[in-house]
Scaffold this motif. Structure first.
Motif, PDB file in Angstrom:
ATOM      1  N   LEU A 200       0.861  -1.184   0.000  1.00  0.00           N
ATOM      2  CA  LEU A 200       0.000   0.000   0.000  1.00  0.00           C
ATOM      3  C   LEU A 200       0.895   1.232   0.000  1.00  0.00           C
ATOM      4  N   PRO A 201       0.889   2.015  -1.084  1.00  0.00           N
ATOM      5  CA  PRO A 201       1.752   3.207  -1.159  1.00  0.00           C
ATOM      6  C   PRO A 201       1.186   4.354  -0.338  1.00  0.00           C
ATOM      7  N   LEU A 202       1.291   4.218   0.978  1.00  0.00           N
ATOM      8  CA  LEU A 202       0.708   5.218   1.862  1.00  0.00           C
ATOM      9  C   LEU A 202       1.726   6.303   2.215  1.00  0.00           C
ATOM     10  N   ASN A 203       1.299   7.535   2.049  1.00  0.00           N
ATOM     11  CA  ASN A 203       2.120   8.671   2.446  1.00  0.00           C
ATOM     12  C   ASN A 203       1.393   9.396   3.568  1.00  0.00           C
ATOM     13  N   THR A 204       1.596   8.943   4.775  1.00  0.00           N
ATOM     14  CA  THR A 204       0.879   9.511   5.910  1.00  0.00           C
ATOM     15  C   THR A 204       1.742   9.440   7.157  1.00  0.00           C
ATOM     16  N   GLU A 205       1.498  10.362   8.054  1.00  0.00           N
ATOM     17  CA  GLU A 205       2.244  10.370   9.308  1.00  0.00           C
ATOM     18  C   GLU A 205       1.525   9.588  10.402  1.00  0.00           C
ATOM     19  N   VAL A 206       0.369   9.046  10.082  1.00  0.00           N
ATOM     20  CA  VAL A 206      -0.367   8.253  11.057  1.00  0.00           C
ATOM     21  C   VAL A 206       0.398   6.959  11.330  1.00  0.00           C
ATOM     22  N   PRO A 207       0.593   6.582  12.583  1.00  0.00           N
ATOM     23  CA  PRO A 207       1.347   5.353  12.905  1.00  0.00           C
ATOM     24  C   PRO A 207       0.685   4.117  12.284  1.00  0.00           C
ATOM     25  N   LEU A 208       1.510   3.278  11.689  1.00  0.00           N
ATOM     26  CA  LEU A 208       1.031   2.036  11.077  1.00  0.00           C
ATOM     27  C   LEU A 208       1.691   0.852  11.769  1.00  0.00           C
ATOM     28  N   HIS A 209       0.924  -0.181  12.006  1.00  0.00           N
ATOM     29  CA  HIS A 209       1.465  -1.407  12.597  1.00  0.00           C
ATOM     30  C   HIS A 209       1.082  -2.559  11.684  1.00  0.00           C
ATOM     31  N   ARG A 210       2.083  -3.211  11.107  1.00  0.00           N
ATOM     32  CA  ARG A 210       1.824  -4.289  10.155  1.00  0.00           C
ATOM     33  C   ARG A 210       1.913  -5.646  10.849  1.00  0.00           C
ATOM     34  N   LEU A 211       0.898  -6.461  10.618  1.00  0.00           N
ATOM     35  CA  LEU A 211       0.877  -7.827  11.150  1.00  0.00           C
ATOM     36  C   LEU A 211       0.947  -8.789   9.972  1.00  0.00           C
ATOM     37  N   MET A 212       2.007  -9.528   9.860  1.00  0.00           N
ATOM     38  CA  MET A 212       2.171 -10.489   8.775  1.00  0.00           C
ATOM     39  C   MET A 212       1.524 -11.818   9.167  1.00  0.00           C
ATOM     40  N   VAL A 213       0.668 -12.308   8.319  1.00  0.00           N
ATOM     41  CA  VAL A 213       0.038 -13.610   8.544  1.00  0.00           C
ATOM     42  C   VAL A 213       0.720 -14.602   7.608  1.00  0.00           C
ATOM     43  N   PRO A 214       1.574 -15.476   8.125  1.00  0.00           N
ATOM     44  CA  PRO A 214       2.328 -16.394   7.255  1.00  0.00           C
ATOM     45  C   PRO A 214       1.427 -17.486   6.685  1.00  0.00           C
ATOM     46  N   PRO A 215       1.867 -18.138   5.605  1.00  0.00           N
ATOM     47  CA  PRO A 215       1.105 -19.266   5.053  1.00  0.00           C
ATOM     48  C   PRO A 215       0.991 -20.391   6.081  1.00  0.00           C
ATOM     49  N   MET A 216       0.035 -21.257   5.876  1.00  0.00           N
ATOM     50  CA  MET A 216      -0.122 -22.408   6.761  1.00  0.00           C
ATOM     51  C   MET A 216       1.046 -23.375   6.589  1.00  0.00           C
ATOM     52  N   GLY A 217       1.393 -24.039   7.669  1.00  0.00           N
ATOM     53  CA  GLY A 217       2.371 -25.111   7.596  1.00  0.00           C
ATOM     54  C   GLY A 217       1.675 -26.420   7.233  1.00  0.00           C
ATOM     55  N   PRO A 218       2.419 -27.495   7.016  1.00  0.00           N
ATOM     56  CA  PRO A 218       1.816 -28.783   6.634  1.00  0.00           C
ATOM     57  C   PRO A 218       0.749 -29.268   7.621  1.00  0.00           C
ATOM     58  N   GLU A 219       1.026 -29.125   8.930  1.00  0.00           N
ATOM     59  CA  GLU A 219       0.073 -29.605   9.926  1.00  0.00           C
ATOM     60  C   GLU A 219      -1.233 -28.806   9.873  1.00  0.00           C
ATOM     61  N   GLU A 220      -1.101 -27.470   9.772  1.00  0.00           N
ATOM     62  CA  GLU A 220      -2.297 -26.625   9.667  1.00  0.00           C
ATOM     63  C   GLU A 220      -3.061 -26.926   8.385  1.00  0.00           C
ATOM     64  N   ALA A 221      -2.320 -27.116   7.287  1.00  0.00           N
ATOM     65  CA  ALA A 221      -2.963 -27.415   6.005  1.00  0.00           C
ATOM     66  C   ALA A 221      -3.720 -28.736   6.077  1.00  0.00           C
ATOM     67  N   GLY A 222      -3.137 -29.714   6.778  1.00  0.00           N
ATOM     68  CA  GLY A 222      -3.812 -31.002   6.928  1.00  0.00           C
ATOM     69  C   GLY A 222      -5.100 -30.871   7.712  1.00  0.00           C
ATOM     70  N   ALA A 223      -5.051 -30.105   8.817  1.00  0.00           N
ATOM     71  CA  ALA A 223      -6.246 -29.907   9.644  1.00  0.00           C
ATOM     72  C   ALA A 223      -7.310 -29.128   8.865  1.00  0.00           C
ATOM     73  N   PHE A 224      -6.872 -28.130   8.093  1.00  0.00           N
ATOM     74  CA  PHE A 224      -7.790 -27.319   7.294  1.00  0.00           C
ATOM     75  C   PHE A 224      -8.480 -28.177   6.232  1.00  0.00           C
TER      76      PHE A 224
END
Length: 244
Positions: free
Chosen positions: A27-51
Motif C-alpha cells: 500500500l503506497p501510503l504517504n501519511t504520518e499516522v502510525p502504522l502497525h503491520r501484522l504479517m500472517v504467514p502461510p499455513m504449515g503442513p500440519e495446519e494445512a492437513g487440519a484445514f
C-alpha cells in the motif's frame, strides 16, 4: 486513495482502521499516522492437513493428498480450498463413511500455478450460455440483481435462475446472505478474486457493449427511482464509451 483519505481524516480520533492485503502487495501510503503491520504467514503442513480435513468433514486425509495440495497451494488457504473443490468436481476425491478416498492419479490433475488461473480454468469450462450470464453479472458488479441479468440477456427468468444455480455449483457466485448490505442485489461473487477473474475474461469490446446494455436495463427497471442510480448509470455508460 480511500485508505489514505481515511487515515488523514481519522488522525485526531481514537479509532482503529484495519486494512487487509495479500502478502505480495504493498500500500503506497504517504501519511504520518502510525502504522502497525501484522504479517500472517502461510499455513504449515500440519495446519494445512487440519484445514483440509475440516473442509472434507473427516478426521484425517491421506498423505498423498496432503502432500499434493500443500505443495500446490504453498499454504495459501484460498488456493488450497479451490484445489480441493476442483479435485472433487473432477471426481478424484470421494468422501465415504468419514474417510477420504483418492479415486485417481493426483499427479495428473493439472492444477494451475495460481488461484487466479484455477478460477479462470473453471470459467473456461462453463457452457457458452452460462459464461455469458457470468460475464454480464461481473459487468454489473461484485453484487448483482438476477432481475437485471434477466433484462440484459432477454431470457426468461426461469432460464437465468437455472444458469445462476449452475454457477453456484461451480462456487463462483452465491446468494446474498441475510444481513448483508448490498442494496437490492440477490447474488454476489464468492470473493473479490472470483469477480476480478470473471471481469478479465470478458473481451474489451464485449465489455463495453455489456456496460451499455446494463445501463439501459437499469433505466428500464429503475425508471421510477433513477435518482438513486445516477452514479451507477454514469459508471456503466462511461465504461461503455457513452456520455449522457
Amino acid at each position: 486513495e480511500l485508505t489514505e483519505y481515511l487515515l488523514r481524516s481519522l488522525a485526531d480520533h481514537r479509532l482503529l482502521l484495519v486494512v487487509t492485503q495479500s502478502v505480495d502487495a504493498t500500500l503506497p501510503l504517504n501519511t504520518e499516522v502510525p502504522l502497525h503491520r501484522l504479517m500472517v504467514p502461510p499455513m504449515g503442513p500440519e495446519e494445512a492437513g487440519a484445514f483440509t480435513a475440516e473442509m472434507l468433514g473427516v478426521h484425517s486425509v491421506p498423505e498423498e493428498l496432503l502432500t499434493m495440495v500443500y505443495e500446490a497451494s504453498g499454504g495459501n488457504a484460498l488456493f488450497l480450498k479451490e484445489i480441493i473443490a476442483q479435485l472433487r468436481r473432477e471426481n478424484l476425491l470421494r468422501v465415504a463413511e468419514g474417510k477420504v478416498e483418492v479415486a485417481g492419479d493426483l499427479s495428473g490433475a493439472g492444477i494451475p500455478a495460481s488461484v487466479g488461473e484455477l478460477i479462470a480454468s473453471r470459467i473456461d469450462d462453463l457452457s457458452p450460455g452460462d459464461k455469458v450470464v457470468l460475464e454480464i453479472a461481473s459487468t454489473i458488479g461484485r453484487a448483482f440483481e438476477s432481475g437485471l441479468v434477466t433484462d440484459v440477456t432477454g431470457l426468461e427468468a426461469s432460464e437465468i435462475g437455472a444458469a445462476l444455480g449452475r454457477l453456484q455449483g461451480t462456487k463462483l457466485i452465491r446468494p446474498i446472505r441475510e444481513g448483508e448490505l448490498v442494496g437490492e442485489s440477490d447474488f454476489v461473487f464468492r470473493n473479490n478474486l472470483c469477480w476480478e477473474v470473471a471481469q478479465r475474461s470478458v473481451l474489451a469490446g464485449r465489455r463495453r457493449e455489456f456496460h451499455c446494455r446494463v445501463g439501459e436495463a437499469i433505466e428500464r427497471i429503475k425508471h421510477g427511482a433513477l435518482d438513486a442510480h445516477f452514479e451507477e448509470l454514469a459508471r456503466h455508460y462511461e465504461a461503455g464509451g457513452l456520455h449522457r
